[in-house]
Motif scaffolding. Structure first.
Motif, PDB file in Angstrom:
ATOM      1  N   GLU A 598       0.808  -1.222   0.000  1.00  0.00           N
ATOM      2  CA  GLU A 598       0.000   0.000   0.000  1.00  0.00           C
ATOM      3  C   GLU A 598       0.843   1.275   0.000  1.00  0.00           C
ATOM      4  OE1 GLU A 598      -2.405  -0.437   3.454  1.00  0.00           O
ATOM      5  OE2 GLU A 598      -3.648  -2.037   2.593  1.00  0.00           O
ATOM      6  N   PHE A 599       2.145   1.122   0.049  1.00  0.00           N
ATOM      7  CA  PHE A 599       3.023   2.293   0.165  1.00  0.00           C
ATOM      8  C   PHE A 599       2.952   3.150  -1.099  1.00  0.00           C
ATOM      9  CE2 PHE A 599       7.060   4.521  -0.288  1.00  0.00           C
ATOM     10  CZ  PHE A 599       7.232   5.062   0.979  1.00  0.00           C
ATOM     11  N   ASP A 600       2.731   4.455  -0.911  1.00  0.00           N
ATOM     12  CA  ASP A 600       2.740   5.363  -2.057  1.00  0.00           C
ATOM     13  C   ASP A 600       3.553   6.624  -1.764  1.00  0.00           C
ATOM     14  OD1 ASP A 600       1.173   6.779  -0.295  1.00  0.00           O
ATOM     15  OD2 ASP A 600      -0.638   6.764  -1.546  1.00  0.00           O
ATOM     16  N   GLY A 601       4.299   6.616  -0.673  1.00  0.00           N
ATOM     17  CA  GLY A 601       5.189   7.733  -0.366  1.00  0.00           C
ATOM     18  C   GLY A 601       4.567   8.867   0.416  1.00  0.00           C
ATOM     19  N   ARG A 602       3.232   8.937   0.488  1.00  0.00           N
ATOM     20  CA  ARG A 602       2.609  10.109   1.120  1.00  0.00           C
ATOM     21  C   ARG A 602       2.893  10.171   2.615  1.00  0.00           C
ATOM     22  NH1 ARG A 602      -3.506   9.992  -0.936  1.00  0.00           N
ATOM     23  NH2 ARG A 602      -3.168   7.760  -0.592  1.00  0.00           N
ATOM     24  N   ARG A 603       2.716   9.053   3.316  1.00  0.00           N
ATOM     25  CA  ARG A 603       2.985   9.080   4.757  1.00  0.00           C
ATOM     26  C   ARG A 603       4.470   9.297   5.016  1.00  0.00           C
ATOM     27  NH1 ARG A 603       0.635   8.018   9.464  1.00  0.00           N
ATOM     28  NH2 ARG A 603      -1.312   7.437   8.447  1.00  0.00           N
ATOM     29  N   TRP A 604       5.317   8.724   4.168  1.00  0.00           N
ATOM     30  CA  TRP A 604       6.756   8.912   4.338  1.00  0.00           C
ATOM     31  C   TRP A 604       7.112  10.393   4.264  1.00  0.00           C
ATOM     32  CZ3 TRP A 604      11.047  11.036   2.329  1.00  0.00           C
ATOM     33  CH2 TRP A 604      12.285  10.553   2.759  1.00  0.00           C
ATOM     34  N   MET A 605       6.560  11.103   3.279  1.00  0.00           N
ATOM     35  CA  MET A 605       6.906  12.522   3.140  1.00  0.00           C
ATOM     36  C   MET A 605       6.255  13.357   4.237  1.00  0.00           C
ATOM     37  SD  MET A 605       7.558  13.372  -0.823  1.00  0.00           S
ATOM     38  CE  MET A 605       6.021  12.966  -1.592  1.00  0.00           C
ATOM     39  N   PHE A 606       5.078  12.963   4.676  1.00  0.00           N
ATOM     40  CA  PHE A 606       4.467  13.626   5.831  1.00  0.00           C
ATOM     41  C   PHE A 606       5.361  13.463   7.057  1.00  0.00           C
ATOM     42  CE2 PHE A 606       1.895  12.641   9.669  1.00  0.00           C
ATOM     43  CZ  PHE A 606       1.415  13.905   9.940  1.00  0.00           C
ATOM     44  N   ARG A 607       5.853  12.246   7.272  1.00  0.00           N
ATOM     45  CA  ARG A 607       6.728  11.984   8.411  1.00  0.00           C
ATOM     46  C   ARG A 607       8.036  12.776   8.290  1.00  0.00           C
ATOM     47  NH1 ARG A 607       6.448   6.570   8.443  1.00  0.00           N
ATOM     48  NH2 ARG A 607       8.212   6.221   7.083  1.00  0.00           N
ATOM     49  N   ASN A 608       8.561  12.846   7.088  1.00  0.00           N
ATOM     50  CA  ASN A 608       9.803  13.595   6.886  1.00  0.00           C
ATOM     51  C   ASN A 608       9.624  15.071   7.249  1.00  0.00           C
ATOM     52  OD1 ASN A 608      12.628  13.276   5.453  1.00  0.00           O
ATOM     53  ND2 ASN A 608      11.771  15.203   4.721  1.00  0.00           N
ATOM     54  N   ASP A 609       8.492  15.635   6.865  1.00  0.00           N
ATOM     55  CA  ASP A 609       8.235  17.047   7.183  1.00  0.00           C
ATOM     56  C   ASP A 609       8.131  17.262   8.693  1.00  0.00           C
ATOM     57  OD1 ASP A 609       8.252  17.743   4.523  1.00  0.00           O
ATOM     58  OD2 ASP A 609       6.078  17.669   4.298  1.00  0.00           O
ATOM     59  N   ILE A 610       7.538  16.299   9.400  1.00  0.00           N
ATOM     60  CA  ILE A 610       7.424  16.431  10.851  1.00  0.00           C
ATOM     61  C   ILE A 610       8.783  16.289  11.529  1.00  0.00           C
ATOM     62  CG2 ILE A 610       6.532  15.316  12.929  1.00  0.00           C
ATOM     63  CD1 ILE A 610       3.999  14.693  11.459  1.00  0.00           C
ATOM     64  N   LEU A 611       9.532  15.287  11.108  1.00  0.00           N
ATOM     65  CA  LEU A 611      10.791  14.983  11.786  1.00  0.00           C
ATOM     66  C   LEU A 611      11.886  16.001  11.497  1.00  0.00           C
ATOM     67  CD1 LEU A 611      10.927  11.107  11.257  1.00  0.00           C
ATOM     68  CD2 LEU A 611      10.364  12.336  13.358  1.00  0.00           C
ATOM     69  N   TYR A 612      11.789  16.675  10.365  1.00  0.00           N
ATOM     70  CA  TYR A 612      12.873  17.580   9.972  1.00  0.00           C
ATOM     71  C   TYR A 612      12.416  19.020   9.785  1.00  0.00           C
ATOM     72  CZ  TYR A 612      15.819  13.521   9.476  1.00  0.00           C
ATOM     73  OH  TYR A 612      16.547  12.382   9.744  1.00  0.00           O
ATOM     74  N   ARG A 613      11.288  19.379  10.361  1.00  0.00           N
ATOM     75  CA  ARG A 613      10.865  20.775  10.262  1.00  0.00           C
ATOM     76  C   ARG A 613      11.791  21.643  11.123  1.00  0.00           C
ATOM     77  NH1 ARG A 613       5.077  19.980  13.337  1.00  0.00           N
ATOM     78  NH2 ARG A 613       5.880  19.294  15.361  1.00  0.00           N
ATOM     79  N   ASN A 614      11.991  22.854  10.676  1.00  0.00           N
ATOM     80  CA  ASN A 614      12.897  23.760  11.394  1.00  0.00           C
ATOM     81  C   ASN A 614      12.234  24.293  12.667  1.00  0.00           C
ATOM     82  OD1 ASN A 614      14.886  23.500   9.426  1.00  0.00           O
ATOM     83  ND2 ASN A 614      13.954  25.099   8.159  1.00  0.00           N
TER      84      ASN A 614
END
Length: 614
Positions: A598-614
């Motif tokens: 089911e992976f389509d990258g959306r949750r991964w990029m959402f997680r990336n934005d949370i983990l690496y937001r300034n």
């Protein structure tokens, strides 16, 4: 808007043949006319070519606009398409493109009125690699990984061998003035971006790349304009680059997704976490023998102490740090801080953890600062949450309210005596009758108080404590938890009259499973967890529960004074087989496989934005 004739959309074409040899251009155009019906429905076709080829091409194709300057050809194509309100397909070089691909790109333009251009992804001439998607992205990923990309990226402008401009874009685009090719394209594309129009990279549209006319390292060449430095800095912040780096190495040469089991929470000594981890690894060992690609990372001293490479030869054992990237991973214990979540995210597309319990946060005196935030955020951005019991799942869910869309999978530990009970090679350690009291020095295990109370109630009976009593008692033999060899623990279980496990709070209760495996009755404090454990045990009646201290004394008295009976056969519960480690590992791997599918990258990029937001 685009013009439709019947069921076919009409678009104009700019063929950029400036990098082709003069003699190759006419055969290419003839093929396009025959195979792709070029200009058959009134398409305006503009050709940019070397100056030396202009005269011959104008003579051969009188209905086409032929220019010896890319900037003039691009300006003419934009103006012509703008007058007719048609999209414009820009094709560079002599590779084998098709009208069907252009139609699919035109469909992508319909996603948003401010999308100016759409571009496909390109596949290597060998057919097994997807070429890097952006100028600063040299990574190539297996074609098998392409299905896991997001449907599209919104990117800065970049030049592609095939791009389609929308009808709105050809009207809005500035006309180029610089004759050099990259500058001319930059004027048009950066001008559109400055006006608010964006580029769409269609990850699901894969086009074979033959490399004719342009070298493969220039599939997406850099554009030269005044915004280049700024765009490069912004571009490097895009999570798509990191995601593609992960996916590029997340598959075996045979196209199987690589799975990582993070066992670094396991220590060299034998404790509950080690027993759980080693049990799961035995299940994964069997699954790996049937084709699954599974790596295990563990602390080097723990890997050597527990002989992981020797015990699990089908697993790729790594020490201290994971090597490479993975399609999915599971942390075999709870993440303890934000850095551990970032590390999981950076090396795997799908991340998950085995949330054994929430005890550390609840008892608080050993809890690390920031643990609440760590577990709360993890419940919003992970892909799967694993639990060793429904009881643990419910405690975590009530406290941290994870995203309801995230699967919460219960993977019980093994209850099979064949997998839990160990051989006893030494003589009996404790002569005479004794009762085993299991726990540790944590207060929620309630070892000191329980020992003091039982010692007073049964002064004639010996108690063996695996824990840390706060004071010496005359009829108590004490061992520190976590320091005993497996053989010693097996010996204590084998010869005890009963097991008392007085803990207030457990996630699964390994001593209960162990007591049952040795055919013993076990007395536990009344909690819904033990009803759940009963449901997966073949000896549910051997789990006795107490609420008051008097109940504990009564139950223990009944057990030690009861006539000795032959334990019933184990193995079958009230409708299910007792879970084995292969069942537990298979349930975990099945959930990972489902998340991968089911992976389509959306949750991964959402997680990336949370983990690496300034």
């Amino acid at each position: 808007m685009a013009v439709d004739v019947g069921h076919s959309m009409i678009w104009d074409v700019l063929l950029d043949a400036t990098a082709m040899a003069a003699g190759e251009i006419a055969p290419l155009i003839h093929r396009l006319i025959e195979d792709e019906c070029l200009s058959a429905q009134g398409q305006r076709v503009t050709i940019a070519c070397p100056v030396a080829a202009v005269a011959d091409l104008r003579c051969t194709f009188p209905g086409f606009s032929v220019q010896g300057c890319l900037a003039r050809a691009l300006a003419a194509a934009l103006s012509g398409a703008g007058q007719s309100l048609r999209p414009l397909a820009i094709v560079q070089g002599g590779w084998s493109w098709s009208g069907q691909t252009i139609r699919r790109l035109l469909d992508e333009l319909r996603r948003d009125p401010m999308i100016a251009s759409a571009q496909p992804r390109f596949v290597s001439s060998t057919g097994d690699r997807v070429l890097g998607c952006m100028v600063d992205q040299p990574v190539q990923m297996p074609v098998a990984a392409a299905r896991y990309l997001p449907e599209y990226y919104i990117t800065r402008e970049c030049l592609s061998p095939l791009m389609v401009l929308s009808a709105q874009a050809v009207v809005a685009a500035p006309r180029p003035t610089n004759g050099e090719a990259l500058h001319a394209y930059a004027e048009v594309l950066s001008g559109l971006r400055r006006r608010g129009y964006r580029n769409l990279l269609a990850n699901r549209i894969l086009v074979p790349w033959t490399g004719k006319g342009l070298p493969s390292d220039r599939v997406l060449p850099a554009l030269a304009h005044e915004d280049a430095d700024l765009l490069r800095d912004i571009h490097l912040e895009q999570p798509e680059l990191k995601l593609e780096r992960v996916l590029s190495r997340a598959f075996t040469a045979q196209g199987r997704p690589k799975i990582l089991i993070d066992a670094r929470g396991m220590q060299s000594m034998m404790n509950g976490t080690a027993v759980c981890t080693l049990g799961f690894l035995s299940g994964f060992q069997e699954l790996a023998q049937h084709g699954a690609s599974i790596s295990v990372v563990a602390a080097k001293d723990a890997a050597l102490s527990h002989r992981l490479a020797e015990r699990f030869p089908a697993l790729d054992i790594q020490h201290d740090e994971p090597k490479g990237y993975f399609m999915a991973m599971v942390l075999m214990n709870q993440p303890w801080d934000m850095d551990s979540i970032r590390a999981m995210h950076d090396c795997a597309a799908v991340i998950s953890a085995n949330m054994l319990d929430t005890i550390m946060w609840d008892i608080m005196f050993t809890s690390k600062p920031g643990l609440r935030q760590t577990w709360s955020l993890f419940g919003q951005c992970t892909d799967i949450l694993f639990f060793n019991s429904a009881y643990s799942r419910d405690r975590y869910s009530f406290r941290f309210q994870p995203d309801t869309r995230i699967p919460k999978i219960v993977t019980h530990h093994s209850m099979s005596p064949n997998e839990i009970a160990r051989s006893v090679d030494e003589d009996r350690l404790v002569p005479g009758k004794y009762v085993l009291v299991m726990g540790s020095d944590y207060e929620h295990k309630d070892i000191p108080h329980t020992l003091e109370m039982l010692s007073d109630a049964f002064p004639y009976l010996t108690f063996v404590s695996v824990g840390d009593p706060r004071k010496e008692l005359p009829n108590v033999i004490s061992y520190s938890s976590g320091s005993l060899p497996e053989e010693t623990i097996a010996n204590l279980y084998k010869y005890t009259e009963a097991v008392v496990f007085p803990s207030h709070y457990e996630g699964f209760g390994l001593p209960v499973a162990e007591a049952l495996a040795y055919g013993k009755c076990v007395i536990v404090r009344k909690q819904p967890l033990w009803d759940e454990i009963r449901s997966i045990s073949a000896r549910p009646d051997s789990i006795r529960m107490f609420q008051r201290e008097s109940d504990l004394v009564k139950l223990l008295g009944e057990i030690i004074n009861a006539p000795e009976a032959v334990p019933p056969e184990t193995g079958v519960t009230a409708g299910n087989m007792e879970p084995r480690w292969i069942d537990c590992a298979r349930a975990m791997l099945s959930a990972l496989d489902q998340a991968i599918a089911e992976f389509d990258g959306r949750r991964w990029m959402f997680r990336n934005d949370i983990l690496y937001r300034n």
